[in-house]
Design an enzyme around this catalytic site. Structure first.
Site: not given
Ligand code: ADP
Ligand code: MG
Length: 383
Positions: A36, A38-39, A127-130, A161, A173
């Site tokens: 964690e 480390t990337d 923290g699951l990289s949405s 990003e 990620d």
């Molecule tokens: P994580 O990557 O851990 O989920 P981040 O803060 O890096 O957390 O990214 C979350 C952000 O990415 C959200 O606040 C939003 O701005 C964007 N995001 C992620 N998924 C979606 C989605 N399905 N639709 C719109 N925005 C999204």
């Molecule tokens: Mg993220």
């Protein structure tokens, strides 16, 4: 997956009032098992791509506009393709999409007018990289079948990003969302950008638990950590010029550091070692050692890197008191989000009940649970 795509196609057609059949692309979220922070120090990480993924449906338009709708946000944005070069950050979710278009364009990829419909199963900010799942699925939608080297794709999504959203993240990620493998973790060398496939012991059950909180401090603290690590490198370099990043540093170098910078560097150096040891332990199916390394990693993030929080610490401490749980640690950037827990499969049900009850009693709401099923990386979804 095909069912999800079919529902997405119908939702797309309703939203954009069209009978066109869009194509659908998928990019997964991830759980980082160990390694964690480390990337961005060019070290080692060990993520798995999840079944949970972001899906994007795409079809062309003929009026020169990009229109994008996020079902998760229930919001729509649009830009003329010809305005891409002047696009500015807006400070919301659409920056991830716009950033990907801008970076693809910079890389020489022609961006065509299109409708994009986004629907993600990856919980946001947990923290699951949405964010990487969104970037990668969106990039595939813009490419819409045009080939691109996967490493180039990961770099472009990361640049979206870092440069457009303004978050100085490492490459883990985006990389795992693209290169992820069913049934395996990837040990990624964030300097060479090569990976080893790491098979996980069959008896090892990994479960992610979401604190359901995201503390505001998160993104500013992330930037601070990036800066503190750079400071450590600068100080070590004054004596050892060959040290280019904390990846090259060893515990002996810590003598040149003090205070907060020493603690940050010590986390990164020991965390890189823990990745190696975890991979070795996984190869001999030593779940006890794997669990111990999880807890060591968490303590290092809690006390040396200082990116944990009360909710994460509570989940870890509660989990490791349950018989049959080998270890637990926070995963992702910290300040909320998820823990990842290692246990025997027979314990999973009891783990869930006990954690849910104790967390509710302590904080007044329930955490969410996600089984960690290592899945394939991003690609088109055939309906
Ligand atoms: P994580 O990557 O851990 O989920 P981040 O803060 O890096 O957390 O990214 C979350 C952000 O990415 C959200 O606040 C939003 O701005 C964007 N995001 C992620 N998924 C979606 C989605 N399905 N639709 C719109 N925005 C999204
Ligand atoms: Mg993220």
């Amino acid at each position: 997956m095909a069912g999800t795509a079919r529902r997405l196609i119908e939702a797309f057609q309703r939203k954009f009032q069209t009978e066109l059949v869009p194509r659908v692309y998928r990019a997964p979220g991830r759980v980082n098992l160990i390694g964690e922070h480390t990337d961005y120090n060019l070290g080692f990480v060990l993520p798995v791509a999840l079944e949970l993924a972001c899906y994007v449906a795409v079809a062309p338009r003929d009026d020169g506009w990009i229109r994008v709708y996020s079902a998760n946000m229930d919001q729509e944005r649009s830009w003329p393709v010809e305005a891409l070069e002047e696009l500015q950050r807006s400070g919301d979710w659409s920056d991830y999409v716009a950033g990907v278009a801008v970076q693809l364009h910079k890389a020489g990829v022609a961006i065509h007018a299109c409708d994009l419909y986004i629907d993600s199963e990856v919980p946001t900010g947990s923290g699951l990289s949405s964010s990487a799942a969104l970037e990668v699925s969106t990039a595939l939608a813009f490419l819409d079948g045009r080939p691109m080297d996967p490493l180039e794709l990961a770099r472009i999504c990361r640049a979206a990003e870092v440069e457009f959203v303004g978050m100085p993240c490492g490459i883990m990620d985006q990389y795992i969302s693209i290169f992820g493998r069913r049934n395996a973790a990837l040990k990624i060398d964030c300097r060479s950008l090569k990976f080893d496939v790491v098979r996980l012991p069959e008896r090892a059950q990994f479960v992610a638990v979401n604190t359901m909180v995201k503390h505001e401090l998160g993104s500013s603290a992330y930037r601070d950590r990036v800066r503190e690590c750079q400071e450590a490198v600068t100080r070590i370099q004054s004596r050892y010029p060959s040290v280019q990043s904390l990846r090259d540093a060893t515990l002996e170098h810590l003598g040149l550091l003090d205070g907060v910078v020493l603690k940050r560097a010590r986390h990164v150096i020991t965390e890189n070692e823990r990745v190696e040891r975890f991979v070795t332990a996984a190869a001999r199916a030593d779940l006890v050692e794997m669990g111990r390394l999880f807890v060591d990693s968490h303590r290092s993030l809690q006390y040396d890197y200082e990116v944990s929080c009360e909710e994460l610490d509570f989940l870890v401490d509660t989990a490791i008191a349950i018989p049959g749980v080998y270890g637990a640690r926070m995963t992702g950037g910290g300040f909320g989000g998820c823990t990842v827990n290692l246990m025997a499969p027979s314990v999973a049900e009891r783990f869930r009940q006990e954690i849910a009850a104790k967390y509710r009693e302590r904080f007044g709401f329930e955490p969410a649970f996600y089984p960690v099923v290592p899945s394939d990386g991003a690609g088109p979804v055939v309906v």
